[in-house]
Design a protein around this motif. Structure first.
Motif: not given
Length: 156
Positions: A28-29, A31-33, A35-36
């Motif tokens: 999850i972390i 994937d968020k990075r 996306n950013r």
């Protein structure tokens, strides 16, 4: 009768369960990075020509990086009537800028490398770091900070 590979409530079962939860959190972390990073790549900063055609001539300009003084990345431009500062080609309302300072980002025993730091209340760009072309000159960094603070004082 079928025997399970491991008992969920045994020590091995708890370790496997914790490892599975940890792997899910890491994914999850990651994937968020990703996306950013994609969002940052999509957000294109304005060039000097685009800024001048959109907003006109700036009322004041502070040169942060003397080696890039003719580029949007090396200047902070003020538009008084709009209450706007253009920082590295990114227009920011003066009201959103909360503080300006400088810091030495060099590693220990390396030559100084000062950066101008702008703190804003905008979530996606709460800290903006502007590299100082003069690198190891603390007096120049302090002068740039004072000049930017003067631009901000005029609005308030």
């Amino acid at each position: 009768m079928i025997t399970p590979l491991f008992n969920l409530f045994s020590m091995e079962g708890l370790i496997i369960l914790l490892l599975a939860i940890l792997m899910i959190m890491i994914m999850i972390i990651h994937d968020k990075r990703k996306n950013r990073a994609a969002e940052a790549a999509q957000r294109r900063l304005l060039t000097m020509e685009e800024i001048l055609s959109k907003y006109g001539e700036p009322d004041n300009m502070v040169v942060v990086d003397p080696t890039c003084g003719n580029e949007a990345s090396g200047t902070v431009m003020e538009y008084k009537s709009l209450g706007l500062l253009v920082v590295e080609g990114d227009p920011i309302e003066k009201a959103h800028i909360k503080d300006v300072s400088f810091s030495n980002y060099a590693m220990a025993f390396a030559p100084n490398h000062y950066m101008i730091i702008l703190l804003t209340d905008i979530p996606e760009k709460s800290v903006i770091r502007l590299p100082l072309g003069a690198g190891n000159d603390a007096r120049y960094a302090d002068q740039v900070v004072q000049d930017i603070r003067a631009l901000l004082r005029e609005q308030r």
